[in-house]
Enzyme design. Structure first.
Site, short mmCIF file in Angstrom:
data_model
loop_
_atom_site.label_atom_id
_atom_site.label_comp_id
_atom_site.label_asym_id
_atom_site.label_seq_id
_atom_site.Cartn_x
_atom_site.Cartn_y
_atom_site.Cartn_z
N TYR A 6 4.43 -95.56 -17.11
CA TYR A 6 4.00 -96.69 -17.95
C TYR A 6 2.47 -96.70 -18.07
O TYR A 6 1.93 -96.76 -19.17
CB TYR A 6 4.50 -97.99 -17.32
CG TYR A 6 4.17 -99.23 -18.14
CD1 TYR A 6 4.83 -99.49 -19.33
CD2 TYR A 6 3.20 -100.13 -17.72
CE1 TYR A 6 4.54 -100.62 -20.08
CE2 TYR A 6 2.90 -101.27 -18.46
CZ TYR A 6 3.57 -101.51 -19.64
OH TYR A 6 3.26 -102.63 -20.39
N SER A 66 -2.03 -102.27 -22.32
CA SER A 66 -1.81 -103.10 -21.13
C SER A 66 -3.00 -102.92 -20.21
O SER A 66 -3.67 -101.87 -20.24
CB SER A 66 -0.54 -102.61 -20.41
OG SER A 66 -0.49 -103.12 -19.09
P1 NAD Z 1 9.54 -107.71 -25.17
O1 NAD Z 1 10.55 -106.73 -24.66
O2 NAD Z 1 9.70 -109.13 -24.79
O3 NAD Z 1 9.45 -107.61 -26.75
C1 NAD Z 1 9.32 -106.37 -27.35
C2 NAD Z 1 9.68 -106.44 -28.80
O4 NAD Z 1 9.51 -105.12 -29.33
C3 NAD Z 1 11.13 -106.81 -29.09
O5 NAD Z 1 11.20 -107.53 -30.30
C4 NAD Z 1 11.82 -105.45 -29.23
O6 NAD Z 1 12.97 -105.48 -30.08
C5 NAD Z 1 10.72 -104.68 -29.88
N1 NAD Z 1 10.85 -103.25 -29.66
C6 NAD Z 1 10.82 -102.58 -28.48
N2 NAD Z 1 11.00 -101.27 -28.72
C7 NAD Z 1 11.16 -101.14 -30.06
C8 NAD Z 1 11.38 -100.06 -30.91
N3 NAD Z 1 11.53 -98.80 -30.46
N4 NAD Z 1 11.47 -100.28 -32.24
C9 NAD Z 1 11.33 -101.52 -32.73
N5 NAD Z 1 11.12 -102.60 -31.98
C10 NAD Z 1 11.04 -102.40 -30.65
O7 NAD Z 1 8.14 -107.13 -24.69
P2 NAD Z 1 6.71 -107.83 -24.55
O8 NAD Z 1 6.54 -108.31 -23.15
O9 NAD Z 1 6.47 -108.72 -25.69
O10 NAD Z 1 5.78 -106.54 -24.69
C11 NAD Z 1 5.27 -106.13 -25.93
C12 NAD Z 1 4.21 -105.07 -25.69
O11 NAD Z 1 3.22 -105.58 -24.82
C13 NAD Z 1 4.77 -103.81 -25.03
O12 NAD Z 1 4.10 -102.71 -25.57
C14 NAD Z 1 4.39 -104.02 -23.57
O13 NAD Z 1 4.26 -102.81 -22.89
C15 NAD Z 1 3.06 -104.73 -23.72
N6 NAD Z 1 2.66 -105.50 -22.55
C16 NAD Z 1 3.43 -106.52 -22.08
C17 NAD Z 1 2.97 -107.24 -20.98
C18 NAD Z 1 3.75 -108.40 -20.42
O14 NAD Z 1 3.39 -108.87 -19.32
N7 NAD Z 1 4.76 -108.91 -21.09
C19 NAD Z 1 1.76 -106.91 -20.37
C20 NAD Z 1 1.02 -105.88 -20.89
C21 NAD Z 1 1.47 -105.18 -21.98
#
Ligand code: NAD
Length: 271
Positions: free
Chosen positions: A177, A164
């Site tokens: 985080y 991130s």
């Molecule tokens: P989300 O919650 O929408 O999707 C996450 C996915 O990962 C889901 O399918 C969930 O089931 C799966 N998941 C979570 N923990 C799990 C586990 N222990 N085992 C198996 N599957 C698991 O999240 P997102 O927004 O798509 O974020 C994905 C990644 O991107 C994360 O690492 C998050 O920190 C990072 N991120 C997100 C953003 C944002 O703005 N959305 C920004 C920067 C970084």
């Protein structure tokens, strides 16, 4: 005619956390670029749906339910991919969790985040700390450790870790985080050095604000969304597909000379 170096036809990919959000955007973009994809996440309906959409693109899409914090589940995922394809060309680690809470209560602080702020008035517990480390860092350790021997045997591989922009920019109330995400970038750099001699590229993507289910509760609040967007020079949220397009580059031959990097896809925030 697309550039041949970006073509993923015949490549096999494992996307962990591909049930929704960024992971799903990446899984679909890899498939659109030609790859067959095994999608793993915790929720059966979601992985099935992503796999179905991959098959609709005329690629092989396999769904598996797995908790990426559990060694046995990850071993099952890797064994399934090897049994299907005999190799894993691309590993994407997108499972993760967010948190927003001070380390200790700050009685003079008035939360400005409306409903997005849950439990602001108790210290961060040991369980909360370990949960975040497990979700954001242990997941990447377990998956790379399981896939590593196969990529080393292949003498080729592409690993993409999702971190991130908050791994490079500290934020109040997100100490845990930010810390786990910064650790992902260092894990990426060090592993890239360790595996460079086996032609394995290890890179990370550091997204800014992406419109996903994880962030919906912030961005649905107009005040919060407007405040966040004022800090984004490009003035809008990132789409999961845009993270997917960068992942296609990192998964393809086009990026063969790039390793150990975190690319921040943040609309200019860190600039
Ligand atoms: P989300 O919650 O929408 O999707 C996450 C996915 O990962 C889901 O399918 C969930 O089931 C799966 N998941 C979570 N923990 C799990 C586990 N222990 N085992 C198996 N599957 C698991 O999240 P997102 O927004 O798509 O974020 C994905 C990644 O991107 C994360 O690492 C998050 O920190 C990072 N991120 C997100 C953003 C944002 O703005 N959305 C920004 C920067 C970084």
């Amino acid at each position: 005619m697309p550039l041949k170096e970006f073509d993923l036809t015949g490549k096999s990919a494992v996307v962990i956390g591909g049930g929704r959000g960024i992971g799903k955007g990446i899984a679909l973009a890899l498939a659109e670029a030609g790859a067959d994809v095994l999608v793993a996440a915790r929720t059966a309906e979601q992985v099935e749906q992503t796999a179905l959409e991959i098959r609709n693109l005329d690629r092989k899409g396999i769904a598996l339910c797995a908790d990426a914090t559990k060694d046995d589940d990850i071993d099952t995922v890797v064994a399934a991919a090897i049994s299907e394809w005999g190799r894993i060309d691309i590993l994407v680690n997108s499972a993760g969790a967010g948190s927003r809470k001070p380390i200790v209560p700050l009685p003079d602080y008035k939360p400005a985040w409306g409903q997005a702020v849950k439990d602001f008035f108790s210290p961060t517990s040991d369980e909360e700390w370990h949960h975040m480390v497990d979700a954001n860092l242990t997941t990447i350790f377990l998956a790379t450790r399981a896939v590593g021997p196969h990529m080393i045997r292949q003498n080729k591989g592409k690993i993409i870790n999702i971190t991130s922009m908050t791994g490079a920019k500290g934020l109040s109330y997100q100490v845990v985080y930010c810390t786990t995400k910064a650790a992902v970038s260092m894990y990426t750099r060090a592993l890239a050095l360790e595996w460079a001699r086996y032609n394995i590229n290890v890179n990370a993507i550091g997204p800014g604000y992406v419109a996903t289910e994880m962030t919906a509760m912030f961005f649905e609040n107009e005040t919060v969304r407007d405040k966040l967007l004022r800090s984004v020079p490009l003035g809008r949220l990132c789409l999961p597909r845009e993270v997917g397009l960068l992942a296609v580059y990192l998964a393809s031959e086009a990026s063969d000379y790039l390793t150990g990097q975190t690319i921040y896809l943040d609309g200019g925030v860190l600039a």
